[in-house]
Structure formats: structure tokens, C-alpha cells
Design a protein around this motif. Structure first.
Motif, mmCIF file in Angstrom:
data_model
loop_
_atom_site.group_PDB
_atom_site.id
_atom_site.type_symbol
_atom_site.label_atom_id
_atom_site.label_comp_id
_atom_site.label_asym_id
_atom_site.label_seq_id
_atom_site.Cartn_x
_atom_site.Cartn_y
_atom_site.Cartn_z
ATOM 1 N N MET A 177 -33.010 43.177 46.871
ATOM 2 C CA MET A 177 -33.418 44.440 47.477
ATOM 3 C C MET A 177 -32.385 45.531 47.243
ATOM 4 O O MET A 177 -32.723 46.699 47.012
ATOM 5 C CB MET A 177 -33.642 44.221 48.973
ATOM 6 C CG MET A 177 -34.548 45.231 49.654
ATOM 7 S SD MET A 177 -34.896 44.735 51.351
ATOM 8 C CE MET A 177 -36.146 45.950 51.776
ATOM 9 N N PHE A 231 -41.207 47.559 47.450
ATOM 10 C CA PHE A 231 -40.506 46.293 47.220
ATOM 11 C C PHE A 231 -41.328 45.116 47.732
ATOM 12 O O PHE A 231 -41.397 44.063 47.077
ATOM 13 C CB PHE A 231 -39.141 46.319 47.901
ATOM 14 C CG PHE A 231 -38.301 45.104 47.631
ATOM 15 C CD1 PHE A 231 -37.577 44.992 46.456
ATOM 16 C CD2 PHE A 231 -38.236 44.067 48.547
ATOM 17 C CE1 PHE A 231 -36.806 43.867 46.192
ATOM 18 C CE2 PHE A 231 -37.470 42.939 48.294
ATOM 19 C CZ PHE A 231 -36.759 42.849 47.110
ATOM 20 N N ASN A 250 -35.346 39.219 50.112
ATOM 21 C CA ASN A 250 -34.532 38.939 48.920
ATOM 22 C C ASN A 250 -34.878 37.574 48.334
ATOM 23 O O ASN A 250 -35.010 37.419 47.114
ATOM 24 C CB ASN A 250 -33.045 38.991 49.268
ATOM 25 C CG ASN A 250 -32.501 40.403 49.254
ATOM 26 O OD1 ASN A 250 -33.219 41.353 48.975
ATOM 27 N ND2 ASN A 250 -31.234 40.548 49.565
#
Length: 523
Positions: free
Chosen positions: A77, A97, A142
Motif C-alpha cells: 500500500m 487500492f 498489504n
């Protein structure tokens, strides 16, 4: 020139990719309908993205937070979102994202399936059912982003493993290093799958006189060894006790490994397909298990023999995984999603008749749409409370110091008391939106050396936090805290010992929370 065989193949691929795009759009509906997705750690991570994107320009953020880049195996990220903020807001970049994470997880499963089976199939579209899982609801983005990359990397390995070592060894050494810095567990998943896949092929071909691809396992060695060498250069495992996250300061160092009862492993597996509607989850699981069961009985559904060992290895890893490793909590929910997506990629259903395919597709599509509808409704119910919180944060003076006393309702000292399920409306990290909205200092921002590229400045590094007292069940020293913070936020349903002093002035409130002004000199 298009051949008679290639045209149907391209038509099938186009149809499957179109269906995947439609399912991805449907999966993103809950995300697009709310300002703040109710993911536990998401506000905390997004606040860090804002600090990194700011780059030290804000005088308030510069006073509280230092940017310290290092070789950290946890940077997905941090490397993707800040550049996106040049063309969109931090909130929008965070949603992009998440959309990329969904696309990587589903797309990586489809790519690995196509590489293993050498054909396009609608079967791996089942991966979309597993996008909303406990790992995602905890906000471990992540890891999930890195896992999607790892699935694509595994697909590429299957495709290229027999190519020249001059291509394979440097290419996959680079890919493995990227995975390591995307997330340590993503690299671990890739290494486990590739190594066991190669071991499985070697075992099956060990008696063959000619094994043209037998040397592929040696080509994998640099990709597995070089990242391990890089890992020794990272500060992740070199953090001293005094550098622990704020919520651990003042408490004994955590044990290196902790384990929960074996029954929680089942909860972790159930968490691979998760909504707050348990009946809907059961119906979904029954449909998927029933589909596989029918396929096995009719001998249409099968798993590639070369994937038995990788699947067994990931299952064993999921069973053996501890709950905490050092200061990293809720570790054991991460491997079951690898096992499930790998199972989808490794299995297939051949020779699907039209009379069977259409009703099954309709039933599964309906259930998936109902699931997305329910998740959307649930997320919109949380949005009301989150808007109240955000509106109160917007009233804070810029650069104020905010003490968050909100703790997850289901937490004991080290791990969730109720299995591995995050609470339906997590509020523990909502105060971190103040970093984005008003450049405030918040007491619970993730800023641990060796874990994130943002650290606290010396000016605020020694400030007390409530977590260190809550976790030790010790009385909260309000007299000290009032000299360090301008505002305090508490959860109405959470009992604090002792409660905030009566001279704390109510500042703003919502159905679930209350802000107080401490009386400290304002910034």
C-alpha cells in the motif's frame, strides 16, 4: 491468421473475462456506496498513506510524524497509494487500492488455473465468492494485495519454468524480491507453492528416463534464496523492546509465538467466506460444497495430481500457524484463504453440458448478487455512524492532539476472544481519519520501527497511550493524559476505569461515541 481452433478459444476467453469483469464490478458495489469501508485497520493504514503523500509539507504532520523509508517486507500500500494521490484524494486512492486487490486475487486465481490446466474455464470465477473474507474485514490489505501478486507469479512460473535459465532465474529472482517487499507472507505463499509444486513434479517423474523439465527446480533456487538473504537486511526482526508499538509500551515484551485452541482453525477456515448474515454464509457454503460433491460423484470435478502436495502443504501451514508472532497479531487467519484460492485454481470441471451449466450459473450468480446486496446494506448501516464520527473530527482544530480510548470489544490481552471475527462496525481506528481531515496527532497510529515507513517524532514519541493501561487492566492516569492531549474520544458502550474526569468538557458526540476537550492549551 486465425485458425478454426483458435477462434473458439478466443471466444471462450473473451466470455470468461467479460464475466470476471462483471463480477468484479458487482463485488465493488459495497465499496462504492460508502465513504469509509468498515475494515478494522483500514483507517490507520490510510492515515499513513496521507502522511507519505504529504511528504513533510504540512507543518503539523511534520511536527508529529517522520517518514523513514527502509527495506520493509510490508510495503504494498505504501508504494501504490501515495503516487495515486497526485491525481485523486487519499480516500479515493484507498478505494482504488482495494479494487486492485480484488482484481489481483480473482485474476491471479484465474491465471493460475489457466496455466495449470492449459485452457480457459469458468470454474475459477468461484474465487469471487472469497473476496469478502475475514482477512479483508480485518483490513490486512498489504497481505491480500501481495497474495494476488503471488498467485500471478505462480501462474507465470508454471508457464515459464521450462524456459532457459538465463530468463527464468533473473526474472523470478526479481519477482520474488518484489513479493517480499509487497508482504512477507505473500513471498512465503509463493515460495511454498512453487517449491512443493516442483517437488511434486520431481517425485512423479523420478523414474522417467528423460525429464526435460526436471532442472526447473534448480532454476527456482535463486528466487527462493535471494529474498531470504534480503530479509536478513530488513529491520523487521531487529526491533528492540523499547521500539515496540505504543500499545505495547509499558507492558512486558510479548512472547515470540502464541497459539489459540485448535477449534479456532475451523473459525479461520470459515472466515474465508464471511458476511454478518450467518444463514447466507451457510447457504453459500452448502451450494459450493454441493457443487463440488456432485462433480466428484459424476467424475467431472477433479484436482490436478501435481497440486496435491502444494495443497497439502498450505493446509498444514494453515493448521500450524501461530496466532501471534512477536507483535504481529491474528496471523493464523492468513493461510486458509491461500488454501481455498489454490484449491479453486487447482481443480476443474470438464465437459459442462448446456443443460447443466445454465441453471448452475444462474443459481450461483443469484447467490453472489444477494451476498453483495447484503454486504452493501450492512456497510450503509455503518456509514451513518462513521459520518457522525467524521463530522466531529472536522470540528477539531488543525494539528490538535487526539487520544483514542476506543478498544475492540472482542479483545483480551493478545487475541480476539470470539474466534477470528472482527466486530461488525469496527471503530478502534476511526480516530486516524483525523490525520487525513485535520492533520491531528492520534495516539494509536501504526508507527512501529521495522513495520511501517512512518515513525513518531521525538516531540510525541514519549506520550502515553490508553492501550498500555487497558491491556494491563491498570487505572487510566487521566491527570497525566490531560497534559499531553487536547481531546479524548471514548466509545459509549466501553467501560473505562476510571471514567473520564467530570471536568472534561463534552465537545462532540454521536450514537456510538463521545469526544471531550481536556483543557490543555490549544495548538
Amino acid at each position: 491468421m486465425t485458425t478454426a481452433n483458435s477462434s473458439p478459444h478466443k471466444s471462450t476467453a473473451f466470455g470468461i473475462l467479460s464475466a470476471a469483469f462483471a463480477l468484479l464490478c458487482l463485488a465493488l458495489v459495497p465499496l462504492m456506496t460508502v465513504e469509509i469501508p468498515p475494515l478494522v485497520d483500514y483507517p490507520n493504514h490510510l492515515a499513513r498513506m496521507h502522511i507519505l503523500a504529504d511528504g513533510g509539507h504540512s507543518p503539523w504532520l511534520r511536527q508529529y510524524y517522520d517518514i523513514h523509508w527502509d527495506l520493509l517486507p510490508n510495503l504494498s500500500m505504501d508504494l501504490v497509494v501515495p503516487p495515486l494521490t497526485r491525481i485523486m484524494s487519499t480516500e479515493q486512492a484507498g478505494k482504488v487500492f482495494i479494487a486492485l486487490t480484488f482484481a489481483l486475487l480473482a485474476g491471479g486465481t484465474m491465471a493460475l488455473h489457466a496455466a495449470l490446466h492449459r485452457r480457459w474455464s469458468p470454474w475459477p470465477l468461484l474465487a469471487f465468492f472469497f473476496l469478502y473474507n475475514s482477512v479483508f474485514l480485518w483490513g490486512f490489505l498489504n497481505y491480500l494485495f501481495g497474495l494476488g501478486l503471488a498467485l500471478f507469479a505462480c501462474a507465470l512460473w508454471v508457464r515459464l519454468r521450462s524456459r532457459s535459465a538465463l530468463l527464468v532465474m533473473p526474472l523470478f529472482s526479481l519477482i520474488a524480491a518484489i513479493l517480499l517487499f509487497a508482504h512477507l507472507f505473500a513471498f512465503g505463499s509463493f515460495a511454498l507453492i512453487v517449491s512443493t509444486y516442483e517437488l511434486s513434479l520431481w517425485w512423479r517423474l523420478r523414474h522417467e528416463a528423460v525429464r526435460p523439465a526436471g532442472a526447473a527446480r534448480w532454476k527456482a533456487a535463486p528466487a527462493l534464496i535471494i529474498p531470504l538473504f534480503l530479509l536478513t537486511l530488513t529491520p523487521t526482526f531487529k526491533v528492540a523492546p523499547e521500539d515496540y508499538p505504543l500499545w505495547l509500551r509499558g507492558s512486558p515484551p510479548p512472547p515470540l509465538l502464541t497459539f489459540l485452541p485448535p477449534a479456532t482453525k475451523l473459525e479461520a477456515l470459515k472466515g474465508t467466506i464471511r458476511t454478518e448474515h450467518r444463514l447466507l454464509d451457510r447457504i453459500t457454503v452448502l451450494m459450493l460444497v454441493g457443487l463440488v460433491g456432485i462433480g466428484l460423484v459424476r467424475r467431472r470435478c477433479s484436482i490436478l495430481p501435481s497440486m496435491f502436495l502444494p495443497l497439502g502443504a498450505t493446509a498444514l501451514a494453515a493448521m500450524a500457524m501461530p496466532n501471534t508472532i512477536g507483535t504481529t497479531a491474528v496471523v493464523d487467519i492468513r493461510m486458509p484463504i491461500v488454501f481455498v484460492l489454490l484449491t479453486v485454481a487447482s481443480s476443474d470441471w470438464r465437459e459442462i453440458s448446456r443443460g447443466w451449466f445454465l441453471p448452475v450459473t444462474l443459481a450461483l450468480s443469484t447467490v453472489f448478487a444477494v451476498r453483495m446486496g447484503y454486504i452493501t446494506e450492512h456497510w450503509q448501516n455503518t456509514a451513518h455512524h462513521y459520518r457522525q464520527f467524521k463530522q466531529t473530527l472536522d470540528q477539531l482544530p488543525e494539528g490538535a492532539r487526539l487520544l483514542s480510548t476506543i478498544k475492540m470489544a472482542s479483545y483480551d490481552n493478545w487475541s480476539p476472544a470470539e474466534g477470528q471475527i472482527p466486530e461488525p462496525m469496527p471503530m478502534v481506528n476511526l480516530s486516524c481519519w483525523g490525520v487525513i481531515r485535520r492533520s491531528v496527532f492520534v495516539s494509536n497510529l501504526f508507527a512501529a520501527p521495522g513495520q511501517q515507513p512512518v515513525r513518531l517524532t521525538p516531540a510525541v514519541h514519549e506520550l502515553l497511550t490508553v492501550e498500555e493501561f487497558l491491556f494491563r487492566a491498570a487505572p487510566i492516569p487521566w491527570d497525566q493524559l490531560r497534559t499531553q492531549y487536547d481531546y479524548v474520544v471514548v466509545r459509549r458502550t466501553q467501560r473505562l476505569r476510571p471514567p473520564p474526569p467530570p471536568d472534561f468538557v463534552p465537545f462532540g458526540s454521536g450514537d456510538e461515541f463521545q469526544f471531550y476537550r481536556t483543557g490543555r492549551g490549544q495548538p
